[in-house]
Design an enzyme around this catalytic site. Structure first.
Site, PDB file in Angstrom:
ATOM      1  N   ASP A  83      -6.646  -6.887   4.319  1.00  0.00           N
ATOM      2  CA  ASP A  83      -7.667  -6.186   3.729  1.00  0.00           C
ATOM      3  C   ASP A  83      -8.547  -7.390   3.068  1.00  0.00           C
ATOM      4  OD1 ASP A  83      -9.179  -4.029   2.374  1.00  0.00           O
ATOM      5  OD2 ASP A  83      -8.010  -4.650   0.459  1.00  0.00           O
ATOM      6  N   TYR A 120       0.839  -1.196  -0.027  1.00  0.00           N
ATOM      7  CA  TYR A 120       0.040   0.125   0.126  1.00  0.00           C
ATOM      8  C   TYR A 120       0.785   1.157   0.006  1.00  0.00           C
ATOM      9  CZ  TYR A 120      -4.615  -2.117   0.750  1.00  0.00           C
ATOM     10  OH  TYR A 120      -5.795  -2.848   0.975  1.00  0.00           O
ATOM     11  N   ASP A 124     -12.582  -8.882   4.527  1.00  0.00           N
ATOM     12  CA  ASP A 124     -13.872  -8.960   3.635  1.00  0.00           C
ATOM     13  C   ASP A 124     -14.265 -10.418   3.577  1.00  0.00           C
ATOM     14  OD1 ASP A 124     -13.758  -6.324   3.176  1.00  0.00           O
ATOM     15  OD2 ASP A 124     -14.453  -6.358   1.340  1.00  0.00           O
ATOM     16  N   ASP A 162      -3.092 -18.687   1.021  1.00  0.00           N
ATOM     17  CA  ASP A 162      -4.006 -19.200   0.246  1.00  0.00           C
ATOM     18  C   ASP A 162      -4.747 -20.195   0.883  1.00  0.00           C
ATOM     19  OD1 ASP A 162      -1.628 -20.507   0.246  1.00  0.00           O
ATOM     20  OD2 ASP A 162      -1.272 -20.953  -1.814  1.00  0.00           O
ATOM     21  N   LYS A 195       3.050 -15.287   2.988  1.00  0.00           N
ATOM     22  CA  LYS A 195       3.227 -16.202   1.836  1.00  0.00           C
ATOM     23  C   LYS A 195       4.940 -16.410   1.718  1.00  0.00           C
ATOM     24  CE  LYS A 195       1.938 -17.723  -2.199  1.00  0.00           C
ATOM     25  NZ  LYS A 195       1.038 -19.197  -2.259  1.00  0.00           N
TER      26      LYS A 195
HETATM   27  C1  IPM Z   1     -10.347  -0.764   3.843  1.00  0.00           C
HETATM   28  C2  IPM Z   1     -10.285  -0.383   2.405  1.00  0.00           C
HETATM   29  C3  IPM Z   1      -9.000   0.622   2.255  1.00  0.00           C
HETATM   30  C4  IPM Z   1      -7.881  -0.436   2.079  1.00  0.00           C
HETATM   31  C5  IPM Z   1      -9.093   1.279   0.677  1.00  0.00           C
HETATM   32  C6  IPM Z   1     -10.383   2.062   0.653  1.00  0.00           C
HETATM   33  C7  IPM Z   1      -8.001   1.893   0.414  1.00  0.00           C
HETATM   34  O1  IPM Z   1     -10.762  -1.426   1.556  1.00  0.00           O
HETATM   35  O2  IPM Z   1     -10.194  -0.062   4.753  1.00  0.00           O
HETATM   36  O3  IPM Z   1     -10.343  -1.953   4.133  1.00  0.00           O
HETATM   37  O4  IPM Z   1      -7.842  -1.319   1.328  1.00  0.00           O
HETATM   38  O5  IPM Z   1      -7.358  -0.534   3.318  1.00  0.00           O
HETATM   39 MN    MN Z   2     -11.086  -3.457   2.222  1.00  0.00          MN
END
Ligand code: IPM
Ligand code: MN
Ligand code: NAD
Length: 345
Positions: free
Chosen positions: A239, A137, A243, A215, A183
Protein backbone atom coordinates in the site's frame (compact mmCIF):
# COMPACT_ATOMS: atom_id res chain seq x y z
CA UNK A 1 -21.81 -13.42 -25.16
CA UNK A 2 -22.67 -10.22 -23.33
CA UNK A 3 -20.16 -9.58 -20.52
CA UNK A 4 -21.49 -8.35 -17.20
CA UNK A 5 -19.54 -5.54 -15.55
CA UNK A 6 -20.49 -4.38 -12.06
CA UNK A 7 -19.62 -0.73 -11.46
CA UNK A 8 -18.96 0.71 -8.01
CA UNK A 9 -18.66 4.48 -8.23
CA UNK A 10 -18.35 5.05 -4.48
CA UNK A 11 -17.55 8.40 -2.93
CA UNK A 12 -15.81 11.74 -3.52
CA UNK A 13 -14.37 11.90 -7.04
CA UNK A 14 -15.51 8.29 -7.62
CA UNK A 15 -18.67 9.10 -9.62
CA UNK A 16 -16.82 11.77 -11.64
CA UNK A 17 -13.99 9.51 -12.77
CA UNK A 18 -16.05 6.37 -13.31
CA UNK A 19 -18.19 8.32 -15.72
CA UNK A 20 -15.11 9.23 -17.72
CA UNK A 21 -13.93 5.61 -17.70
CA UNK A 22 -17.31 4.35 -18.90
CA UNK A 23 -17.41 6.84 -21.76
CA UNK A 24 -14.06 5.58 -22.97
CA UNK A 25 -15.25 1.98 -22.54
CA UNK A 26 -18.32 2.73 -24.62
CA UNK A 27 -16.26 4.29 -27.43
CA UNK A 28 -13.72 1.49 -27.56
CA UNK A 29 -16.38 -1.23 -27.30
CA UNK A 30 -18.16 0.20 -30.30
CA UNK A 31 -14.93 0.24 -32.26
CA UNK A 32 -13.84 -3.33 -31.48
CA UNK A 33 -17.27 -4.91 -31.14
CA UNK A 34 -17.22 -5.67 -27.42
CA UNK A 35 -20.64 -6.57 -26.06
CA UNK A 36 -21.21 -5.72 -22.39
CA UNK A 37 -23.81 -4.60 -19.89
CA UNK A 38 -23.28 -2.47 -16.81
CA UNK A 39 -24.78 -3.02 -13.39
CA UNK A 40 -24.21 -0.05 -11.03
CA UNK A 41 -24.22 -0.97 -7.34
CA UNK A 42 -24.06 0.92 -4.04
CA UNK A 43 -20.72 0.78 -2.25
CA UNK A 44 -18.69 2.67 0.34
CA UNK A 45 -19.94 5.77 2.13
CA UNK A 46 -22.82 6.11 -0.33
CA UNK A 47 -24.02 2.63 0.72
CA UNK A 48 -23.63 3.44 4.43
CA UNK A 49 -25.88 6.47 3.92
CA UNK A 50 -28.55 4.35 2.22
CA UNK A 51 -28.33 0.98 3.95
CA UNK A 52 -26.10 1.44 7.01
CA UNK A 53 -23.34 -0.82 5.60
CA UNK A 54 -20.54 -0.14 3.08
CA UNK A 55 -20.97 -3.46 1.24
CA UNK A 56 -24.65 -4.43 0.97
CA UNK A 57 -25.36 -8.13 0.29
CA UNK A 58 -26.86 -7.26 -3.06
CA UNK A 59 -23.65 -5.53 -4.14
CA UNK A 60 -21.51 -8.49 -3.07
CA UNK A 61 -23.79 -10.97 -4.83
CA UNK A 62 -23.74 -8.97 -8.07
CA UNK A 63 -19.95 -8.67 -7.82
CA UNK A 64 -19.58 -12.42 -7.33
CA UNK A 65 -21.67 -13.14 -10.41
CA UNK A 66 -20.13 -10.52 -12.69
CA UNK A 67 -17.42 -11.02 -15.32
CA UNK A 68 -15.47 -8.02 -14.00
CA UNK A 69 -15.80 -5.23 -11.45
CA UNK A 70 -14.88 -1.60 -12.00
CA UNK A 71 -14.40 0.37 -8.79
CA UNK A 72 -13.62 4.09 -8.66
CA UNK A 73 -12.91 5.12 -5.04
CA UNK A 74 -14.46 5.17 -1.58
CA UNK A 75 -13.89 7.20 1.56
CA UNK A 76 -15.33 10.31 3.13
CA UNK A 77 -13.94 12.37 6.03
CA UNK A 78 -17.42 12.47 7.54
CA UNK A 79 -16.88 8.85 8.66
CA UNK A 80 -13.60 9.60 10.45
CA UNK A 81 -13.94 8.17 13.95
CA UNK A 82 -17.15 6.27 13.06
CA UNK A 83 -17.49 2.58 13.81
CA UNK A 84 -18.78 1.76 10.34
CA UNK A 85 -16.51 3.12 7.61
CA UNK A 86 -16.42 2.93 3.80
CA UNK A 87 -12.94 1.33 3.86
CA UNK A 88 -14.37 -1.75 5.61
CA UNK A 89 -16.45 -2.43 2.50
CA UNK A 90 -13.37 -2.37 0.29
CA UNK A 91 -11.45 -4.78 2.53
CA UNK A 92 -14.48 -7.05 2.77
CA UNK A 93 -15.09 -7.30 -0.97
CA UNK A 94 -11.38 -8.06 -1.60
CA UNK A 95 -11.49 -10.77 1.07
CA UNK A 96 -14.87 -12.24 0.04
CA UNK A 97 -13.74 -12.52 -3.57
CA UNK A 98 -10.35 -13.93 -2.57
CA UNK A 99 -8.46 -11.27 -4.56
CA UNK A 100 -5.00 -11.91 -3.12
CA UNK A 101 -2.88 -10.41 -5.90
CA UNK A 102 -3.07 -6.67 -6.56
CA UNK A 103 -1.20 -5.58 -9.67
CA UNK A 104 0.00 -1.97 -9.64
CA UNK A 105 2.03 -1.01 -12.75
CA UNK A 106 4.05 2.18 -12.86
CA UNK A 107 4.47 3.95 -16.15
CA UNK A 108 6.19 7.28 -16.67
CA UNK A 109 4.71 9.36 -19.49
CA UNK A 110 7.12 11.48 -21.51
CA UNK A 111 5.01 14.68 -21.26
CA UNK A 112 4.81 14.31 -17.46
CA UNK A 113 8.50 13.73 -16.79
CA UNK A 114 9.03 17.27 -15.58
CA UNK A 115 6.44 16.66 -12.82
CA UNK A 116 8.51 13.89 -11.28
CA UNK A 117 10.37 14.87 -8.10
CA UNK A 118 13.21 12.69 -9.43
CA UNK A 119 15.68 14.12 -11.95
CA UNK A 120 16.22 10.94 -13.92
CA UNK A 121 13.17 8.81 -14.66
CA UNK A 122 14.44 7.40 -17.97
CA UNK A 123 13.74 3.66 -18.29
CA UNK A 124 11.63 3.41 -15.15
CA UNK A 125 9.16 0.60 -15.77
CA UNK A 126 8.10 -1.72 -12.98
CA UNK A 127 5.04 -3.35 -11.52
CA UNK A 128 4.28 -4.00 -7.86
CA UNK A 129 2.40 -7.13 -6.87
CA UNK A 130 0.82 -6.32 -3.53
CA UNK A 131 -0.60 -9.11 -1.35
CA UNK A 132 -4.19 -8.00 -0.78
CA UNK A 133 -6.13 -10.32 1.53
CA UNK A 134 -3.79 -10.96 4.46
CA UNK A 135 -1.46 -9.32 6.93
CA UNK A 136 -2.25 -6.64 9.45
CA UNK A 137 -5.24 -5.41 7.43
CA UNK A 138 -7.13 -8.57 8.35
CA UNK A 139 -5.69 -9.35 11.80
CA UNK A 140 -7.49 -8.58 15.02
CA UNK A 141 -7.62 -4.88 15.92
CA UNK A 142 -8.31 -3.77 19.48
CA UNK A 143 -8.44 -0.22 20.70
CA UNK A 144 -8.68 0.63 24.37
CA UNK A 145 -8.26 3.98 26.10
CA UNK A 146 -4.50 3.66 26.61
CA UNK A 147 -3.64 0.57 24.62
CA UNK A 148 -4.11 -0.66 21.07
CA UNK A 149 -3.03 -3.68 19.10
CA UNK A 150 -3.10 -4.87 15.50
CA UNK A 151 -2.22 -8.46 14.74
CA UNK A 152 -0.18 -9.20 11.61
CA UNK A 153 -0.40 -12.80 10.46
CA UNK A 154 0.49 -14.63 7.29
CA UNK A 155 0.27 -18.30 6.46
CA UNK A 156 2.68 -20.00 4.11
CA UNK A 157 -0.02 -20.57 1.54
CA UNK A 158 -1.04 -16.90 1.56
CA UNK A 159 2.55 -15.96 0.83
CA UNK A 160 3.22 -18.70 -1.67
CA UNK A 161 0.31 -17.95 -3.99
CA UNK A 162 1.08 -14.25 -4.35
CA UNK A 163 4.80 -14.92 -4.76
CA UNK A 164 4.02 -17.42 -7.53
CA UNK A 165 1.83 -14.76 -9.15
CA UNK A 166 4.80 -12.36 -9.05
CA UNK A 167 7.25 -14.86 -10.57
CA UNK A 168 4.74 -15.67 -13.31
CA UNK A 169 4.33 -11.94 -13.95
CA UNK A 170 8.13 -11.63 -14.23
CA UNK A 171 8.29 -14.51 -16.72
CA UNK A 172 6.15 -12.47 -19.11
CA UNK A 173 8.40 -9.40 -18.89
CA UNK A 174 11.68 -8.90 -20.77
CA UNK A 175 13.93 -8.49 -17.72
CA UNK A 176 12.42 -11.35 -15.68
CA UNK A 177 13.47 -9.97 -12.30
CA UNK A 178 11.70 -10.13 -8.96
CA UNK A 179 12.47 -8.01 -5.90
CA UNK A 180 10.80 -9.38 -2.79
CA UNK A 181 10.35 -6.75 -0.09
CA UNK A 182 10.11 -7.57 3.62
CA UNK A 183 11.30 -6.56 7.09
CA UNK A 184 12.86 -9.87 8.05
CA UNK A 185 15.36 -8.23 10.41
CA UNK A 186 12.40 -7.56 12.75
CA UNK A 187 9.16 -9.30 11.77
CA UNK A 188 8.33 -13.01 12.07
CA UNK A 189 5.87 -12.74 9.17
CA UNK A 190 8.74 -11.40 7.06
CA UNK A 191 11.00 -14.31 8.04
CA UNK A 192 8.33 -16.71 6.77
CA UNK A 193 7.88 -14.52 3.70
CA UNK A 194 11.58 -14.64 2.82
CA UNK A 195 11.86 -18.39 3.37
CA UNK A 196 8.81 -18.98 1.17
CA UNK A 197 10.22 -16.80 -1.61
CA UNK A 198 13.48 -18.79 -1.56
CA UNK A 199 11.53 -22.03 -1.92
CA UNK A 200 9.13 -20.80 -4.61
CA UNK A 201 11.98 -19.28 -6.63
CA UNK A 202 13.40 -22.75 -7.30
CA UNK A 203 10.42 -23.41 -9.58
CA UNK A 204 11.26 -20.38 -11.73
CA UNK A 205 14.91 -20.79 -12.78
CA UNK A 206 14.45 -18.35 -15.68
CA UNK A 207 13.64 -15.53 -13.21
CA UNK A 208 16.35 -13.79 -11.19
CA UNK A 209 15.34 -12.56 -7.78
CA UNK A 210 16.61 -10.68 -4.77
CA UNK A 211 15.41 -9.68 -1.31
CA UNK A 212 15.20 -6.07 -0.16
CA UNK A 213 14.28 -4.68 3.23
CA UNK A 214 11.33 -2.34 3.02
CA UNK A 215 13.08 0.72 4.44
CA UNK A 216 15.91 0.57 1.92
CA UNK A 217 13.41 -0.28 -0.82
CA UNK A 218 11.60 2.99 -0.05
CA UNK A 219 14.93 4.77 -0.48
CA UNK A 220 15.83 2.91 -3.70
CA UNK A 221 12.50 3.80 -5.29
CA UNK A 222 13.72 7.38 -5.23
CA UNK A 223 17.46 6.95 -5.82
CA UNK A 224 17.44 4.06 -8.33
CA UNK A 225 13.92 3.24 -9.54
CA UNK A 226 15.40 1.78 -12.76
CA UNK A 227 16.58 -1.26 -10.83
CA UNK A 228 13.05 -2.64 -10.33
CA UNK A 229 11.11 -4.94 -12.66
CA UNK A 230 8.59 -6.83 -10.49
CA UNK A 231 8.26 -5.99 -6.80
CA UNK A 232 6.32 -8.39 -4.56
CA UNK A 233 5.42 -7.53 -1.02
CA UNK A 234 2.92 -7.86 1.79
CA UNK A 235 -0.30 -5.89 2.05
CA UNK A 236 0.76 -2.90 4.17
CA UNK A 237 4.18 -2.40 2.58
CA UNK A 238 2.56 -2.65 -0.86
CA UNK A 239 0.00 0.00 0.00
CA UNK A 240 2.67 2.46 1.08
CA UNK A 241 5.31 1.73 -1.56
CA UNK A 242 2.86 2.05 -4.47
CA UNK A 243 1.69 5.53 -3.47
CA UNK A 244 5.36 6.44 -3.20
CA UNK A 245 6.08 4.87 -6.59
CA UNK A 246 3.21 6.74 -8.25
CA UNK A 247 4.85 10.02 -7.33
CA UNK A 248 7.74 9.10 -9.64
CA UNK A 249 5.23 9.49 -12.46
CA UNK A 250 4.37 12.97 -11.18
CA UNK A 251 0.85 12.18 -9.92
CA UNK A 252 -1.32 9.65 -8.14
CA UNK A 253 -3.97 10.39 -10.73
CA UNK A 254 -2.56 8.13 -13.47
CA UNK A 255 -2.09 4.90 -11.48
CA UNK A 256 -4.46 1.99 -12.18
CA UNK A 257 -4.62 -1.50 -10.70
CA UNK A 258 -6.14 -4.93 -11.09
CA UNK A 259 -6.81 -7.55 -8.41
CA UNK A 260 -6.93 -11.26 -9.08
CA UNK A 261 -7.56 -14.45 -7.16
CA UNK A 262 -10.44 -16.83 -6.64
CA UNK A 263 -13.38 -14.61 -7.62
CA UNK A 264 -14.29 -11.89 -10.11
CA UNK A 265 -11.35 -9.66 -11.02
CA UNK A 266 -11.51 -6.12 -9.69
CA UNK A 267 -10.16 -3.01 -11.42
CA UNK A 268 -9.57 0.29 -9.64
CA UNK A 269 -7.28 3.32 -9.41
CA UNK A 270 -4.76 3.09 -6.57
CA UNK A 271 -5.73 6.49 -5.17
CA UNK A 272 -8.68 7.38 -2.97
CA UNK A 273 -11.77 9.56 -3.15
CA UNK A 274 -9.75 12.81 -3.06
CA UNK A 275 -12.21 14.73 -0.85
CA UNK A 276 -10.15 17.90 -1.30
CA UNK A 277 -11.16 18.17 -4.97
CA UNK A 278 -14.42 16.18 -5.05
CA UNK A 279 -17.45 17.73 -6.73
CA UNK A 280 -15.40 20.24 -8.71
CA UNK A 281 -15.15 18.22 -11.92
CA UNK A 282 -11.36 18.56 -12.01
CA UNK A 283 -10.18 15.06 -11.03
CA UNK A 284 -7.76 13.30 -13.34
CA UNK A 285 -9.68 10.41 -14.93
CA UNK A 286 -6.59 8.65 -16.34
CA UNK A 287 -6.25 6.20 -13.42
CA UNK A 288 -9.83 5.06 -14.04
CA UNK A 289 -9.45 4.98 -17.82
CA UNK A 290 -6.31 2.85 -17.51
CA UNK A 291 -8.19 0.55 -15.12
CA UNK A 292 -10.68 0.00 -17.96
CA UNK A 293 -7.75 -0.87 -20.25
CA UNK A 294 -6.44 -3.39 -17.70
CA UNK A 295 -9.92 -4.92 -17.52
CA UNK A 296 -10.14 -5.36 -21.29
CA UNK A 297 -6.71 -6.99 -21.40
CA UNK A 298 -6.82 -9.14 -18.28
CA UNK A 299 -10.48 -10.19 -18.00
CA UNK A 300 -11.58 -10.17 -21.63
CA UNK A 301 -8.33 -10.78 -23.52
CA UNK A 302 -9.02 -7.73 -25.66
CA UNK A 303 -5.45 -6.57 -26.16
CA UNK A 304 -6.55 -4.41 -29.11
CA UNK A 305 -9.01 -2.50 -26.92
CA UNK A 306 -6.46 -2.05 -24.14
CA UNK A 307 -3.87 -0.72 -26.59
CA UNK A 308 -6.38 1.73 -28.12
CA UNK A 309 -7.04 3.17 -24.68
CA UNK A 310 -3.37 3.34 -23.74
CA UNK A 311 -2.58 5.15 -27.01
CA UNK A 312 -5.42 7.57 -26.37
CA UNK A 313 -3.95 8.37 -22.94
CA UNK A 314 -0.54 8.95 -24.51
CA UNK A 315 -1.98 11.19 -27.23
CA UNK A 316 -4.08 13.21 -24.81
CA UNK A 317 -1.04 13.87 -22.62
CA UNK A 318 1.17 14.60 -25.63
CA UNK A 319 -1.41 17.18 -26.73
CA UNK A 320 -0.98 18.92 -23.39
CA UNK A 321 -4.49 18.28 -22.08
CA UNK A 322 -3.70 18.35 -18.36
CA UNK A 323 -5.88 18.37 -15.28
CA UNK A 324 -4.79 20.37 -12.26
CA UNK A 325 -2.64 17.59 -10.77
CA UNK A 326 -0.68 17.62 -14.05
CA UNK A 327 -0.16 21.36 -13.90
CA UNK A 328 -3.03 22.28 -16.25
CA UNK A 329 -6.58 23.50 -15.99
CA UNK A 330 -8.53 20.92 -18.02
CA UNK A 331 -11.66 19.52 -16.42
CA UNK A 332 -12.30 15.79 -16.08
CA UNK A 333 -14.67 16.03 -19.05
CA UNK A 334 -12.19 17.88 -21.26
CA UNK A 335 -9.50 15.34 -20.49
CA UNK A 336 -11.92 12.54 -21.25
CA UNK A 337 -13.46 13.89 -24.44
CA UNK A 338 -10.67 15.87 -26.10
CA UNK A 339 -8.44 13.43 -27.84
CA UNK A 340 -9.89 10.25 -26.45
CA UNK A 341 -12.79 10.57 -28.83
CA UNK A 342 -10.45 11.01 -31.79
CA UNK A 343 -8.10 8.16 -30.97
CA UNK A 344 -10.58 5.66 -29.68
CA UNK A 345 -13.35 6.13 -32.25
C1 IPM B 1 -5.78 1.29 -1.39
C2 IPM B 1 -6.37 2.02 -0.20
C3 IPM B 1 -7.01 1.05 0.76
C4 IPM B 1 -5.91 0.13 1.27
C5 IPM B 1 -7.77 1.69 1.94
C6 IPM B 1 -8.82 2.64 1.46
C7 IPM B 1 -8.37 0.67 2.84
O1 IPM B 1 -5.40 2.82 0.43
O2 IPM B 1 -6.54 0.62 -2.11
O3 IPM B 1 -4.59 1.43 -1.64
O4 IPM B 1 -5.17 0.49 2.20
O5 IPM B 1 -5.80 -0.97 0.73
MN1 MN C 1 -3.53 2.95 -0.67
P1 NAD D 1 -6.33 10.23 -1.96
O1 NAD D 1 -5.63 9.24 -2.77
O2 NAD D 1 -7.80 10.30 -2.06
O3 NAD D 1 -5.76 11.69 -2.29
C1 NAD D 1 -4.38 12.06 -2.09
C2 NAD D 1 -4.08 13.34 -2.89
O4 NAD D 1 -4.02 13.00 -4.28
C3 NAD D 1 -5.15 14.42 -2.76
O5 NAD D 1 -4.55 15.69 -2.76
C4 NAD D 1 -6.00 14.24 -4.00
O6 NAD D 1 -6.65 15.40 -4.44
C5 NAD D 1 -4.98 13.75 -5.02
N1 NAD D 1 -5.60 12.86 -6.01
C6 NAD D 1 -5.93 11.56 -5.85
N2 NAD D 1 -6.51 11.07 -6.96
C7 NAD D 1 -6.53 12.09 -7.84
C8 NAD D 1 -7.03 12.22 -9.18
N3 NAD D 1 -7.59 11.19 -9.83
N4 NAD D 1 -6.91 13.41 -9.79
C9 NAD D 1 -6.34 14.45 -9.16
N5 NAD D 1 -5.85 14.40 -7.90
C10 NAD D 1 -5.96 13.23 -7.25
O7 NAD D 1 -5.87 9.98 -0.45
P2 NAD D 1 -6.42 10.59 0.94
O8 NAD D 1 -6.84 12.01 0.74
O9 NAD D 1 -5.42 10.25 1.92
O10 NAD D 1 -7.73 9.70 1.23
C11 NAD D 1 -9.06 10.15 0.98
C12 NAD D 1 -10.02 9.00 1.24
O11 NAD D 1 -9.85 7.98 0.25
C13 NAD D 1 -9.82 8.30 2.59
O12 NAD D 1 -11.10 8.08 3.11
C14 NAD D 1 -9.14 7.00 2.24
O13 NAD D 1 -9.41 5.98 3.15
C15 NAD D 1 -9.75 6.71 0.90
N6 NAD D 1 -8.95 5.84 0.00
C16 NAD D 1 -9.65 4.99 -0.79
C17 NAD D 1 -9.00 4.20 -1.73
C18 NAD D 1 -9.80 3.31 -2.61
O14 NAD D 1 -10.99 3.50 -2.73
N7 NAD D 1 -9.19 2.33 -3.27
C19 NAD D 1 -7.60 4.32 -1.88
C20 NAD D 1 -6.92 5.21 -1.06
C21 NAD D 1 -7.60 5.98 -0.13
Amino acid sequence: MTKKIVTLSGDGIGPEIINAGLQVLSAVAEKIGFDYELDAKDFGGAAIDKFGVPLPDETLEAARNADAILHAAIGDPKFDGAEIRPEQGLLKIRKELGLFANVRPLKIYEPLKHLSPIKNVENVDFVTIRELTGGVYFGEHTLEADKARDINDYTRIEIERVVRFAFETAQKRPRKQVTSVDKQNVLATSKLWRKTVDEVAKDYPDVTYEHQLVDSCAMLLITNPQKFDVIVTENLFGDILTDEASSLAGTLGCSASSSHGAGTAFYEPIHGSAPDIAGKGIANPVSMILSVAMMLRESFELENGAVLIERAVEKTLADGIFTQDLGGSATTDEMDKGDFGAVVK
